[in-house]
Write an enzyme that holds these catalytic residues in place. Structure first.
Site: not given
Ligand code: ACO
Length: 434
Positions: A312, A369
């Protein structure tokens, strides 16, 4: 916005131009203070650069507070755990819209008013016939909700508080009706009209699962669980869809258009669309023995796959909504006597991911979620309806944010700037010379 820390400032110096300027730091009621950079461009001749707005506060707000490190979520100061357990969705709607919990009389009037706006103009039924039967409910909702502006001309003047109130009630009341119609259309059943004597979640379940052929009694356990899901999703401060609503609202667009914009933003798999993707992902994994392979893929930097339902932008400790909903998921499945093998896959996935160095280092925890899909699936909703249900619950939050924006004297049209990296100025080359 409190200026209690008015002697708190930050001074910046540009080491190339030598320009120096001092900017005030503004303290709110809770959370990190913000640096007021409204005069930054004028003083320094620079813009700030912050893709994804990871360090940017776009507005002041009194509605929702989140502390991502502590796993805190409060609506108008009240902890989400208390609201989920002791309140109900209608009361939460009133709280988000008006800032205080209602008295008994205020609540009764609010419930009456909202429930008497649940029907949609009969002409709207014709919209649905234009869609393919296999249309995604979110596609239908983007269209149908935006289309409300074509019907309710008496609530389009955004400067008129009464128009805004009527539009707010209409949107909260009609979203479930439209979502249920979208569902009925895909399964080829006749639309079921709203019932004003039913609770908000109960009425929605009835519109989705009743048929004209026989009586249908909504299970109170199911209605209560759905009410809790709506409460947990009611607002989440300046998330992508709320920011979209505010951005559209900042241009003076009407409320129905703004909420349709919010629905469009919610649809994405990184936001509200994640609950649908979680179930698809668990179905793809299928059995507990395949969980390791999926976790390996999620960790592979060369693979764009992510574990849906994990991570998140704000919560870096735990998502408090996930804690409430995980408990509710187990209770509902038990009460309905549903044995979902995917729950075993989810539990295994959660355990492996929570113990894995990759997830620990990046502070990736299950979000709301990850669990909501199980409850919705057990209730009988197809996966494609999950995000539509999220949109119903979130509508009140979008409206509260939109109303706050309209009433905020400091708000202007939202118009970010950019760092241009394209071609430098050049002369046009005629076609025969290229
Ligand atoms: N699975 C694997 N790796 C992940 C995940 C994941 N679900 N989420 C983040 N990471 C990793 C990224 O690859 C990144 O790794 P790195 O530093 O080696 O490059 C690191 O964690 C940071 O990720 P960011 O994308 O910079 O984090 P951001 O805050 O931009 O993204 C997000 C947040 C979009 C929610 C992300 O965690 C994601 O895509 N999760 C899956 C989708 C999801 O469940 N969304 C629902 C959110 S809750 C809601 O809307 C109610």
């Amino acid at each position: 916005m409190s200026k209690s820390g008015s002697n708190h400032t930050v001074t910046m110096t540009d080491n190339v131009t030598g320009k120096t300027a001092t900017f005030p730091v503004i303290h709110g009621t809770a959370g990190a203070p913000v640096l007021d950079i409204r005069t930054f461009n004028k003083e320094m001749g620079l813009f700030t650069y912050d893709p994804g707005y990871t360090a940017t506060g776009s507005c002041q707000s009194k509605i929702t507070f989140i502390d991502g490190d502590e796993g805190i979520l409060q609506y108008r100061g009240y902890p989400i755990e208390q609201l989920a357990e002791q309140s109900d969705y209608m009361e939460v709607c009133y709280l988000l819209l008006f800032g205080e919990l209602p008295s008994k009389a205020e609540k009764e009037k609010f419930v009456y008013d909202v429930s008497h706006h649940t029907m949609v103009h009969d002409q709207i039924n014709n919209f649905f016939r234009g869609f393919r039967r296999d249309a995604h409910p979110m596609a239908v909702m983007c269209g149908a909700v935006g289309g409300l502006a074509a019907f309710y001309h008496d609530s389009l003047d955004i400067e008129n508080p009464w128009h805004r109130t009527v539009a707010s009630y209409r949107l909260i009341a009609k979203l479930p009706t439209i979502a249920a119609m979208a569902y009925k259309y895909t399964v080829g059943q006749p639309f079921i009209y709203p019932r004003n004597n039913m609770g908000y979640a109960e009425n929605f379940l009835h519109m989705c699962f009743a048929t004209p052929a026989e009586d249908y009694k909504v299970d109170p356990v199911v209605a209560k669980a759905l009410d809790t899901i709506f409460t947990l999703h009611a607002d989440h401060e300046q998330n992508a869809s709320a920011s979209t609503v505010r951005l559209a609202g900042s241009t003076g667009a009407n409320p129905y258009a703004c909420i349709a914009a919010g629905i469009a933003a919610l649809w994405g798999p990184s936001h509200g669309g994640a609950n649908e993707q979680v179930l698809n992902m668990l179905e793809e994994i299928g059995t507990v023995d395949k969980v390791h392979d999926m976790v390996k893929r999620a960790k592979d930097p060369d693979d764009s796959f992510r574990l849906f339902g994990f991570g998140h932008r704000v919560y870096k400790n735990h998502d408090p909504r996930a804690t409430v909903i995980a408990k509710a998921a187990h209770e509902v499945l038990e009460a309905l006597g549903v044995h979902d093998p995917l729950l075993e896959v989810a539990v295994a996935l959660e355990k492996i991911a929570l113990e894995d160095e990759y997830f620990i280092k990046r502070r990736l925890y299950p979000n709301v979620d990850f669990y909501s899909g199980f409850i919705l699936k057990a209730m009988g909703f197809p996966v494609s309806m999950f995000t539509a249900l999220f949109a119903i619950g979130r509508t009140v939050g979008w409206i509260a944010q939109w109303n706050e924006l309209i009433e905020d004297p400091e708000q202007k049209i939202n118009r970010p700037r950019q760092l241009y990296t394209g071609a430098a100025a050049r002369d046009f080359v005629p076609l025969d010379k290229r």
